[in-house]
Design a protein around this motif. Sequence first.
Motif, mmCIF file in Angstrom:
data_model
loop_
_atom_site.group_PDB
_atom_site.id
_atom_site.type_symbol
_atom_site.label_atom_id
_atom_site.label_comp_id
_atom_site.label_asym_id
_atom_site.label_seq_id
_atom_site.Cartn_x
_atom_site.Cartn_y
_atom_site.Cartn_z
ATOM 1 N N LEU A 36 0.850 -1.186 0.000
ATOM 2 C CA LEU A 36 0.000 0.000 0.000
ATOM 3 C C LEU A 36 0.884 1.233 0.000
ATOM 4 O O LEU A 36 1.790 1.358 0.829
ATOM 5 N N PHE A 37 0.575 2.133 -0.917
ATOM 6 C CA PHE A 37 1.318 3.384 -1.012
ATOM 7 C C PHE A 37 0.346 4.526 -0.800
ATOM 8 O O PHE A 37 -0.733 4.545 -1.393
ATOM 9 N N GLN A 93 -2.558 11.578 4.347
ATOM 10 C CA GLN A 93 -3.789 10.847 4.054
ATOM 11 C C GLN A 93 -4.003 9.757 5.078
ATOM 12 O O GLN A 93 -3.056 9.105 5.527
ATOM 13 N N ASN A 94 -5.263 9.549 5.443
ATOM 14 C CA ASN A 94 -5.609 8.383 6.249
ATOM 15 C C ASN A 94 -5.663 7.163 5.342
ATOM 16 O O ASN A 94 -6.007 7.253 4.154
ATOM 17 N N VAL A 95 -5.350 6.006 5.890
ATOM 18 C CA VAL A 95 -5.419 4.775 5.120
ATOM 19 C C VAL A 95 -5.913 3.653 6.036
ATOM 20 O O VAL A 95 -5.564 3.608 7.216
ATOM 21 N N THR A 96 -6.747 2.763 5.475
ATOM 22 C CA THR A 96 -7.303 1.662 6.270
ATOM 23 C C THR A 96 -6.787 0.332 5.757
ATOM 24 O O THR A 96 -6.880 0.041 4.557
ATOM 25 N N LEU A 97 -6.259 -0.461 6.678
ATOM 26 C CA LEU A 97 -5.768 -1.798 6.376
ATOM 27 C C LEU A 97 -6.819 -2.815 6.798
ATOM 28 O O LEU A 97 -7.358 -2.744 7.908
ATOM 29 N N SER A 98 -7.042 -3.781 5.919
ATOM 30 C CA SER A 98 -8.077 -4.773 6.166
ATOM 31 C C SER A 98 -7.499 -6.017 6.824
ATOM 32 O O SER A 98 -6.385 -6.443 6.516
ATOM 33 N N CYS A 99 -8.267 -6.618 7.724
ATOM 34 C CA CYS A 99 -7.921 -7.893 8.337
ATOM 35 C C CYS A 99 -9.201 -8.691 8.544
ATOM 36 O O CYS A 99 -10.125 -8.220 9.212
ATOM 37 N N ALA A 125 5.813 1.141 7.463
ATOM 38 C CA ALA A 125 6.161 -0.037 8.252
ATOM 39 C C ALA A 125 5.436 -1.244 7.683
ATOM 40 O O ALA A 125 4.643 -1.135 6.749
ATOM 41 N N PHE A 126 5.707 -2.390 8.282
ATOM 42 C CA PHE A 126 5.028 -3.645 7.957
ATOM 43 C C PHE A 126 4.008 -3.892 9.052
ATOM 44 O O PHE A 126 4.333 -3.849 10.247
ATOM 45 N N TYR A 127 2.743 -4.131 8.659
ATOM 46 C CA TYR A 127 1.671 -4.293 9.627
ATOM 47 C C TYR A 127 1.144 -5.726 9.576
ATOM 48 O O TYR A 127 0.767 -6.233 8.516
ATOM 49 N N LEU A 128 1.096 -6.336 10.747
ATOM 50 C CA LEU A 128 0.643 -7.720 10.876
ATOM 51 C C LEU A 128 -0.609 -7.780 11.720
ATOM 52 O O LEU A 128 -0.685 -7.185 12.797
ATOM 53 N N CYS A 129 -1.579 -8.534 11.230
ATOM 54 C CA CYS A 129 -2.796 -8.795 11.964
ATOM 55 C C CYS A 129 -2.735 -10.230 12.469
ATOM 56 O O CYS A 129 -2.172 -11.112 11.796
ATOM 57 N N ALA A 130 -3.289 -10.479 13.631
ATOM 58 C CA ALA A 130 -3.283 -11.813 14.205
ATOM 59 C C ALA A 130 -4.612 -12.082 14.901
ATOM 60 O O ALA A 130 -5.362 -11.147 15.205
ATOM 61 N N SER A 131 -4.885 -13.346 15.130
ATOM 62 C CA SER A 131 -6.068 -13.706 15.891
ATOM 63 C C SER A 131 -5.774 -14.898 16.781
ATOM 64 O O SER A 131 -4.812 -15.637 16.557
ATOM 65 N N SER A 132 -6.603 -15.056 17.803
ATOM 66 C CA SER A 132 -6.487 -16.213 18.695
ATOM 67 C C SER A 132 -7.856 -16.490 19.294
ATOM 68 O O SER A 132 -8.769 -15.678 19.195
ATOM 69 N N ILE A 133 -7.986 -17.638 19.948
ATOM 70 C CA ILE A 133 -9.263 -18.014 20.546
ATOM 71 C C ILE A 133 -9.682 -16.978 21.582
ATOM 72 O O ILE A 133 -10.835 -16.583 21.692
ATOM 73 N N GLY A 134 -8.709 -16.532 22.383
ATOM 74 C CA GLY A 134 -8.982 -15.535 23.401
ATOM 75 C C GLY A 134 -9.400 -16.155 24.722
ATOM 76 O O GLY A 134 -9.406 -17.381 24.874
ATOM 77 N N GLY A 135 -9.724 -15.295 25.673
ATOM 78 C CA GLY A 135 -10.106 -15.770 26.989
ATOM 79 C C GLY A 135 -8.897 -16.200 27.788
ATOM 80 O O GLY A 135 -7.756 -16.075 27.348
ATOM 81 N N SER A 136 -9.144 -16.737 28.970
ATOM 82 C CA SER A 136 -8.040 -17.210 29.794
ATOM 83 C C SER A 136 -7.717 -18.643 29.402
ATOM 84 O O SER A 136 -8.515 -19.302 28.743
ATOM 85 N N GLY A 137 -6.543 -19.101 29.781
ATOM 86 C CA GLY A 137 -6.152 -20.454 29.439
ATOM 87 C C GLY A 137 -5.250 -20.507 28.229
ATOM 88 O O GLY A 137 -4.913 -19.483 27.637
ATOM 89 N N ARG A 187 2.482 -4.155 3.729
ATOM 90 C CA ARG A 187 3.607 -3.210 3.762
ATOM 91 C C ARG A 187 3.091 -1.845 3.328
ATOM 92 O O ARG A 187 2.678 -1.680 2.185
ATOM 93 N N LEU A 188 3.117 -0.909 4.257
ATOM 94 C CA LEU A 188 2.642 0.432 3.990
ATOM 95 C C LEU A 188 3.833 1.357 3.772
ATOM 96 O O LEU A 188 4.752 1.408 4.594
ATOM 97 N N THR A 189 3.776 2.081 2.678
ATOM 98 C CA THR A 189 4.809 3.091 2.379
ATOM 99 C C THR A 189 4.121 4.431 2.180
ATOM 100 O O THR A 189 3.223 4.552 1.348
ATOM 101 N N VAL A 190 4.536 5.391 2.966
ATOM 102 C CA VAL A 190 4.000 6.744 2.842
ATOM 103 C C VAL A 190 5.026 7.608 2.133
ATOM 104 O O VAL A 190 6.164 7.725 2.578
ATOM 105 N N LEU A 191 4.607 8.184 1.032
ATOM 106 C CA LEU A 191 5.528 8.938 0.177
ATOM 107 C C LEU A 191 5.545 10.417 0.548
ATOM 108 O O LEU A 191 4.551 10.955 1.039
#
Lengths: 114, 114
Positions: free
Chosen positions: A11-12, A17-23, A87-99, A110-114
């Motif tokens: 993404l450039f 400008q605002n920019v939205t990254l999808s996950c 920068a490089f943006y990483l999205c992650a997920s997990s089951i969540g909760g305790s345990g 990879r976002l590059t702002v010019l």
Amino acid sequence: DGGITQSPKYLFRKEGQNVTLSCEQNLNHDAMYWYRQDPGQGLRLIYYSQIVNDFQKGDIAEGYSVSREKKESFPLTVTSAQKNPTAFYLCASSIGGSGPDTQYFGPGTRLTVL
Amino acid sequence: AQKITQTQPGMFVQEKEAVTLDCTYDTSDPSYGLFWYKQPSSGEMIFLIYQGSYDQQNATEGRYSLNFQKARKSANLVISASQLGDSAMYFCAMRAYNFNKFYFGSGTKLNVKP
């Protein structure tokens, strides 16, 4: 196949400008996360969400915003207030909760702002 | 507070030899999980192996094993029979079961020489 998708891969944007990254995930996970990674560095937590309509700031939330309107989706907006957004943006997920829980990652944007 | 330390910024190993990547952690929680991830040059974070704090045996996944020494608070990754495709960044991570955040180390860059 279950997994996490992030788009776009590259993404450039112009400065100011605002920019939205999808996950999106189809793992039926409750928890989702956004990380930022600079070259040669580790991961820094931007925001995380444990449940729909709820999210918490991570270590470097300034200049970023998120929403969690659906369980499957956790978009990240990089605003013009973020001083160094390239920068490089990483999205992650997990089951969540305790345990026991394991975090799985998307392929990143990879976002590059010019 | 939770903390992960990886003291080896970079390592070299000869193809087909074994290599150990060091990781120490700090937590006051009795229940936690430890993780290793591989990040090739493409950027995606690949989950390798998990060890729970109450697991009696060291975790193994194919050529990967986790040398868990609870008293020393160390969770070293052992890769047996290194392959050229093992060249990547490796991150150690931890999550205390009662907290929703994952903590990552700074990473170790492994280079496998032919």
